[in-house]
Design a protein around this motif. Structure first.
Motif, PDB file in Angstrom:
ATOM      1  N   SER A 179       0.830  -1.243  -0.171  1.00 35.41           N
ATOM      2  CA  SER A 179       0.184  -0.020  -0.052  1.00 35.41           C
ATOM      3  C   SER A 179       0.853   1.110   0.068  1.00 35.41           C
ATOM      4  O   SER A 179       2.131   1.158   0.354  1.00 35.41           O
ATOM      5  N   GLY A 180       0.364   2.193  -0.439  1.00 30.58           N
ATOM      6  CA  GLY A 180       1.200   3.545  -0.604  1.00 30.58           C
ATOM      7  C   GLY A 180       1.908   3.826  -1.799  1.00 30.58           C
ATOM      8  O   GLY A 180       2.749   4.606  -1.786  1.00 30.58           O
ATOM      9  N   GLY A 181       1.897   2.731  -2.738  1.00 31.19           N
ATOM     10  CA  GLY A 181       2.679   2.838  -3.745  1.00 31.19           C
ATOM     11  C   GLY A 181       2.272   1.629  -4.679  1.00 31.19           C
ATOM     12  O   GLY A 181       2.086   0.586  -4.256  1.00 31.19           O
ATOM     13  N   SER A 182       2.576   1.694  -6.078  1.00 35.51           N
ATOM     14  CA  SER A 182       2.405   0.785  -7.023  1.00 35.51           C
ATOM     15  C   SER A 182       3.653  -0.150  -7.163  1.00 35.51           C
ATOM     16  O   SER A 182       4.697   0.313  -7.131  1.00 35.51           O
ATOM     17  N   ILE A 183       3.351  -1.490  -7.234  1.00 37.69           N
ATOM     18  CA  ILE A 183       4.440  -2.337  -7.382  1.00 37.69           C
ATOM     19  C   ILE A 183       4.860  -2.157  -9.214  1.00 37.69           C
ATOM     20  O   ILE A 183       5.873  -2.908  -9.598  1.00 37.69           O
ATOM     21  N   THR A 184       4.100  -1.581  -9.689  1.00 31.12           N
ATOM     22  CA  THR A 184       4.292  -1.633 -11.235  1.00 31.12           C
ATOM     23  C   THR A 184       4.969   0.066 -11.665  1.00 31.12           C
ATOM     24  O   THR A 184       5.392   0.196 -12.770  1.00 31.12           O
ATOM     25  N   THR A 185       4.928   0.977 -10.790  1.00 31.34           N
ATOM     26  CA  THR A 185       5.647   2.078 -11.015  1.00 31.34           C
ATOM     27  C   THR A 185       6.829   2.464 -10.285  1.00 31.34           C
ATOM     28  O   THR A 185       7.135   1.765  -9.163  1.00 31.34           O
ATOM     29  N   GLY A 186       7.652   3.234 -11.030  1.00 29.27           N
ATOM     30  CA  GLY A 186       9.012   3.380 -10.437  1.00 29.27           C
ATOM     31  C   GLY A 186      10.036   2.364 -10.619  1.00 29.27           C
ATOM     32  O   GLY A 186       9.435   1.183 -11.031  1.00 29.27           O
TER      33      GLY A 186
END
Length: 125
Positions: A25-32
């Motif tokens: 949570s708090g961030g996507s596993i596909t971005t960055g």
């Protein structure tokens, strides 16, 4: 703030397949440009890196565990999953999921910026 949470059974019988899920949570596993790893620490031993899945979906495995390990992801749920087959009591450990932006040194605790709290898995009949 990124948060990771491991979930799965705390007890697995020998020869079975261990399956753990890490919910992010708090961030996507596909971005960055991030790599999402599974690590474990057996009682009285050091931290062991097991494998990782990149933001691209590419997977990487420890040579010593590659034949028994599979990591996948569910982008709709923002989760990634570890499967470890043919477990033995030697696979008893605290299992962690963690995030890093580095593409090397995945076995070092300091490589990671976010960790799950860890989940105890015991292999026993």
């Amino acid at each position: 703030q990124v948060q990771l949470q491991e979930s799965g059974p705390g007890l697995v019988k020998p020869s079975q397949t261990l399956s753990l899920t890490c919910t992010v949570s708090g961030g996507s596993i596909t971005t960055g440009v991030y790599y999402w790893s599974w690590l474990r620490q057996p009682p009285g031993k050091g931290l062991e890196w097991m494998g990782a899945i990149a933001y691209t979906g590419s997977t990487y495995y420890s040579p010593s565990l590659k034949s028994r390990t599979s990591i996948s992801r569910d982008t709709s749920q923002n989760q990634f999953t570890l499967q470890l087959s043919s477990v033995t009591p030697e696979d008893t450990a605290v299992y962690y999921c963690a995030r890093t932006a580095r593409s090397i040194a995945w076995g070092l605790r300091s490589t990671y910026d976010y960790w799950g709290q860890g989940t105890q898995v015991t292999v026993s009949s």
